[in-house]
Enzyme design. Structure first.
Site, PDB file in Angstrom:
ATOM      1  N   PRO A  81       9.821  -4.233  -0.105  1.00  0.00           N
ATOM      2  CA  PRO A  81      10.975  -3.950   0.760  1.00  0.00           C
ATOM      3  C   PRO A  81      10.585  -3.939   2.243  1.00  0.00           C
ATOM      4  O   PRO A  81       9.449  -3.582   2.590  1.00  0.00           O
ATOM      5  CB  PRO A  81      11.434  -2.559   0.313  1.00  0.00           C
ATOM      6  CG  PRO A  81      10.855  -2.355  -1.039  1.00  0.00           C
ATOM      7  CD  PRO A  81       9.581  -3.153  -1.079  1.00  0.00           C
ATOM      8  N   LEU A  82      11.535  -4.325   3.107  1.00  0.00           N
ATOM      9  CA  LEU A  82      11.287  -4.353   4.545  1.00  0.00           C
ATOM     10  C   LEU A  82      11.324  -2.943   5.124  1.00  0.00           C
ATOM     11  O   LEU A  82      12.093  -2.093   4.667  1.00  0.00           O
ATOM     12  CB  LEU A  82      12.354  -5.200   5.255  1.00  0.00           C
ATOM     13  CG  LEU A  82      12.563  -6.639   4.783  1.00  0.00           C
ATOM     14  CD1 LEU A  82      13.594  -7.330   5.666  1.00  0.00           C
ATOM     15  CD2 LEU A  82      11.258  -7.421   4.784  1.00  0.00           C
ATOM     16  N   GLY A  89       4.649  -6.239   5.951  1.00  0.00           N
ATOM     17  CA  GLY A  89       4.374  -7.214   7.016  1.00  0.00           C
ATOM     18  C   GLY A  89       2.888  -7.358   7.281  1.00  0.00           C
ATOM     19  O   GLY A  89       2.372  -8.467   7.470  1.00  0.00           O
ATOM     20  N   SER A  90       2.185  -6.236   7.265  1.00  0.00           N
ATOM     21  CA  SER A  90       0.731  -6.253   7.501  1.00  0.00           C
ATOM     22  C   SER A  90       0.001  -6.944   6.350  1.00  0.00           C
ATOM     23  O   SER A  90      -0.960  -7.685   6.562  1.00  0.00           O
ATOM     24  CB  SER A  90       0.206  -4.821   7.643  1.00  0.00           C
ATOM     25  OG  SER A  90       0.890  -4.144   8.674  1.00  0.00           O
ATOM     26  N   ALA A  91       0.465  -6.692   5.117  1.00  0.00           N
ATOM     27  CA  ALA A  91      -0.139  -7.344   3.948  1.00  0.00           C
ATOM     28  C   ALA A  91       0.044  -8.857   4.031  1.00  0.00           C
ATOM     29  O   ALA A  91      -0.879  -9.628   3.729  1.00  0.00           O
ATOM     30  CB  ALA A  91       0.488  -6.806   2.660  1.00  0.00           C
ATOM     31  N   LYS A  94       0.849  -1.198   0.000  1.00  0.00           N
ATOM     32  CA  LYS A  94       0.000   0.000   0.000  1.00  0.00           C
ATOM     33  C   LYS A  94       0.882   1.244   0.000  1.00  0.00           C
ATOM     34  O   LYS A  94       2.059   1.210   0.373  1.00  0.00           O
ATOM     35  CB  LYS A  94      -0.942   0.021   1.214  1.00  0.00           C
ATOM     36  CG  LYS A  94      -0.248   0.063   2.595  1.00  0.00           C
ATOM     37  CD  LYS A  94       0.145   1.438   3.071  1.00  0.00           C
ATOM     38  CE  LYS A  94       0.891   1.374   4.398  1.00  0.00           C
ATOM     39  NZ  LYS A  94       1.570   2.644   4.747  1.00  0.00           N
ATOM     40  N   ALA A 111       9.603  -0.235   4.997  1.00  0.00           N
ATOM     41  CA  ALA A 111       9.639   0.764   3.918  1.00  0.00           C
ATOM     42  C   ALA A 111       8.449   1.717   3.935  1.00  0.00           C
ATOM     43  O   ALA A 111       8.363   2.606   3.101  1.00  0.00           O
ATOM     44  CB  ALA A 111       9.700   0.045   2.566  1.00  0.00           C
ATOM     45  N   GLY A 112       7.492   1.516   4.855  1.00  0.00           N
ATOM     46  CA  GLY A 112       6.278   2.332   4.847  1.00  0.00           C
ATOM     47  C   GLY A 112       5.254   1.847   3.840  1.00  0.00           C
ATOM     48  O   GLY A 112       4.287   2.542   3.541  1.00  0.00           O
ATOM     49  N   ASP A 171      -2.273  -1.797  10.544  1.00  0.00           N
ATOM     50  CA  ASP A 171      -2.516  -1.780   9.104  1.00  0.00           C
ATOM     51  C   ASP A 171      -3.138  -3.056   8.543  1.00  0.00           C
ATOM     52  O   ASP A 171      -3.665  -3.049   7.431  1.00  0.00           O
ATOM     53  CB  ASP A 171      -1.200  -1.522   8.338  1.00  0.00           C
ATOM     54  CG  ASP A 171      -0.744  -0.073   8.441  1.00  0.00           C
ATOM     55  OD1 ASP A 171      -1.537   0.769   8.896  1.00  0.00           O
ATOM     56  OD2 ASP A 171       0.414   0.207   8.072  1.00  0.00           O
TER      57      ASP A 171
END
Length: 282
Positions: free
Chosen positions: A97-98, A105-107, A15, A100-101, A139
């Protein structure tokens, strides 16, 4: 669907934040947010299958921690009591990317909830999955439905909006890291981003919506990583309708009117930064 040997593949899209305002600090320690979250085509892929005892997670990214703090584990842990056999093997192909905003992780956690719901034939609807996701992190709930949504509260009060899809997007990540906690601890809440006005204009695809796309967290992240401000300016100069940071950063993105303009910008930036990707909103 629950027979032994069944394997599911689930896509976990990233996102960006089309707008993000910080209104204040809540009693629970979280910040009160208002903004618009937008699903994009960049994605991780999870392969989920029945296991032979417990939880097993593999990943092709060498730096991702695969312990009980991983949000995929937390998603499994949130559903495991609902099935007789909770053993599972999950393979994660990491492309977001880790730190990264971009909500990677939430996805992944949301994709795990959706995948296990199917694999274990739990019959949970979106509303129930969103409620469970809200207990994992701020998120994850967004990613159950994705698309375009207004996010309020601590990011878990979600209102679906008309889809802002098929817009060319250029992502730039410098490879620098900045923790969300660092940014949140230093941001001054003030409620100055015109989120409602931006949403009203956006649903009519009015070009006046783009200058209203702002991220109130940029000031802190730009102080910490000055080159982000330079990238924002360069994206604007390359013809982006809007250029801003996603989440607490450090990924910057530009939205373009045509794919040709986005491709030209990609050629301009591709050798300058560690991660430059042409994608689109979905």
């Amino acid at each position: 669907m629950t027979e032994d040997g069944m394997e599911l593949e689930v896509q976990a899209n990233a996102k960006v934040n089309l707008a993000l305002d910080i209104l204040g600090v809540r009693e629970d320690g979280y910040h009160d947010l208002d903004g618009v979250m937008q699903e994009i085509a960049l994605h991780d892929t999870l392969t989920i299958e029945n296991g032979r005892g417990g939880f097993v997670l593999f990943c092709d990214h060498p730096h991702l921690k695969l312990d009980e703090n991983n949000l995929i584990y937390k998603a499994w842990n949130a559903l495991r009591d609902r099935t007789a056999d909770d053993s599972v093997i999950i393979e994660l192909e990491k492309r977001i990317p880790l730190s990264a905003g971009l909500g990677g992780g939430s996805a992944d956690a949301a994709a795990t909830l959706v995948g296990l719901n199917r694999l274990w034939n739990l019959g949970l609807g979106d509303e129930e999955l969103i409620k469970i996701a809200g207990g994992i992190d701020s998120d994850t709930a967004f990613f159950i439905r994705g698309g375009t949504q207004r996010a309020q509260g601590r990011g878990n009060i979600l209102t679906p909006l008309p889809r802002f899809s098929q817009k060319p997007l250029l992502l730039i990540n410098t490879g620098d890291t900045i923790s969300s906690r660092y940014v949140y601890d230093r941001v001054e809440p003030n409620g100055t981003v015109p989120v409602s006005k931006m949403i009203d204009l956006l649903q009519y695809d009015n070009l006046k919506a783009y200058p209203l796309m702002r991220n109130h967290m940029e000031s802190v992240s730009f102080d910490s990583i000055p080159k982000l401000a330079k990238i924002k300016k360069e994206l604007e100069e390359s013809g982006a309708l809007a250029a801003l940071m996603s989440g607490s950063g450090p990924t910057m993105f530009g939205i373009y009117e045509t794919m040709e303009q986005a491709e030209e910008a990609y050629e301009r930036f591709r050798d300058q930064y560690s991660f430059v990707l042409l994608t689109r909103t979905v």
